[in-house]
Scaffold this active site. Structure first.
Site: not given
Ligand code: SUG
Length: 460
Positions: A31, A39, A186, A261, A373, A379
């Protein structure tokens, strides 16, 4: 023996670190919702493969269970979040609501369909019973208030955690902190715990992106999602001590380079911190406090920027690895395949293995669907250190084993699509498919009626 050193003395019965991995939900797609996560924004609107995503995650869970680790499954959330759209004033049938939103604001519908709860490192911050004032395991659900699609998660996360850890005499699940920028939280993605024994006392390491009141150093390009004030509130709620906590600020420059993060730039376990040279603001003070509180056997493996640049760390997710104890005093590092495909990172890892450090093995997993993503191995998992009595109190249907793996891979094959793009989210059939899949999942994982579609009329 100093006070700090004795703090980390082992408990009578040894504990374990259990990992609860997010099972990727059936609406996994790209999304582009996470500004600051390169990413996510870079892969926006690519076609996703939810079936492959779920199977990749399950393969990691099964492999780690086969290695003898306590591995649990964390159920996905109900998406599309029609329940939320109703709260926001939409009315009509589910398919009318989905059409109304999707035909006018496809990005809004996409946010309401995000499978982002798969990244369970963001579900909560966990303090094991060895650290807390009342001797229970404490969870504070993360509010994830910085991103619209993630701020939808917390109420379901609390319900799911209570179905996973139902015994309130051993487990305390706190609701998310208030949804305020000053209290951006977070979860465990910005939290690591050092210890000698998982059941004994540890030192909890909270890393924040900015200080809301009186902070001086902030990123300028991308948001700092997590505040010091949130981490302090979590530590107070959990009844942690000053000797058992360290609060450190992320280097704002790395947030601006895509480190949204801290678990994208450092990871810790037991008495080892594996980190990039540029991870922290004033790293000398951070290291000194950690050494003082964790004791003389605390080890820092710092990766110099001359070996791996911050950009290479972000691209490869070298530090979004799982550092797993092997039982012989050494640890293995679970990395995504992108590490093998990033020459400087792979060369660094070969060199690391040739030296006599705490890390003596690297395991590589293909997690591309999640990686695109911005979600790597770390994660996807929530760590919960448990003693023997607590292990016995966890919902037993969650533990990964041959039978559960067979059941869940079959369930995925039956219910998941192998391609999903933004336009598919308008398909009224999708919500029907998701609900029938999740209804079956609550039975497999013995979670009870945790989803909004199963709870009509009750508090969502
Ligand atoms: O919060 N990506 C998540 C990735 C979370 C990674 N978690 C850790 N680092 N622990 C975020 O950014 C992308 C969803 C989208 O764009 O469709 C997303 O939510």
């Amino acid at each position: 023996m100093s006070e700090q050193t004795s703090r980390l003395a082992g408990a009578a019965a040894p504990g374990v670190e259990a990992n609860f991995d997010g099972l990727v939900g059936p609406t996994h797609h790209y999304g582009g919702h996470s500004f600051g996560n390169v990413a996510s924004t870079g892969n926006a609107k690519q076609l996703a493969n939810p079936r492959e995503a779920a199977l990749q995650g399950l393969a990691k869970m099964k492999a780690l269970a086969d290695l003898g680790y306590r591995q649990g499954v964390f159920a996905p959330q109900e998406r599309p979040a029609v329940w939320m759209l109703r709260e926001l004033g939409y009315s009509g049938s589910d398919s009318e609501i989905i059409a109304a939103v999707g035909n006018t604001q496809p990005g809004y519908l996409s946010a309401m369909c995000s499978a982002s709860s798969m990244w369970t490192a963001n579900a909560a911050t966990v303090s094991p019973s060895g650290d807390t004032a009342d001797g229970r395991v404490h969870f504070t659900v993360a509010n994830l208030q910085n991103k619209f699609h993630r701020a939808l998660e917390h109420r379901q996360t609390a319900r799911t955690l209570r179905a996973m850890f139902p015994d309130s005499s051993r487990f305390a699940v706190h609701e998310a902190l208030p949804m305020l920028a000053a209290l951006g939280d977070e979860g465990a993605a910005n939290h690591t715990r050092f210890c000698r024994d998982y059941a004994g006392a540890g030192v909890e390491f909270f890393v924040y992106g900015r200080q809301h009141w009186g902070g001086r150093h902030e990123p300028s390009r991308f948001p700092a999602r997590h505040t010091l004030e949130a981490s302090q509130a979590v530590a107070r709620r959990h009844g942690l001590t000053a000797a058992g906590t360290v609060f450190a600020q992320q280097n704002p420059a790395v947030i601006d380079a895509g480190v949204f993060h801290n678990d994208v730039i450092s990871v810790g376990n037991q008495q080892v911190l594996f980190t990039h040279q540029d991870a922290f603001w004033d790293s000398a003070s951070v290291y000194a406090e950690l050494r003082a509180k964790c004791g003389p056997d605390f080890q820092i493996i710092e990766v110099p920027r001359s070996a791996v640049s911050v950009a290479e760390a972000v691209k490869s997710y070298l530090f979004n690895s799982q550092l797993l104890a092997k039982g012989d005093g050494r640890q293995r590092l679970v990395v995504p395949e992108e590490c093998r495909n990033t020459p400087a990172v792979w060369a660094y890892l070969q060199d690391l293995l040739s030296r006599n450090t705490a890390i003596d093995e690297v395991l590589v997993f293909d997690l591309k669907q999640s990686m695109q993503n911005g979600g790597g191995p770390a994660c996807l998992r929530l760590r919960v250190a448990l003693n023997e009595a607590e292990i016995a109190a966890v919902n037993p249907a969650l533990w990964m084993n041959d039978a559960l793996y067979a059941r869940l891979t079959g369930w995925v094959q039956q219910h998941y699509r192998d391609r999903l793009g933004e336009a598919d989210l308008l398909d009224p059939q999708l919500v029907v498919e998701v609900r029938s899949a999740l209804d079956e999942l609550t039975q497999i994982l013995q979670l009870g009626s945790i989803y909004p579609f199963q709870r009509a009329g009750s508090d969502l």
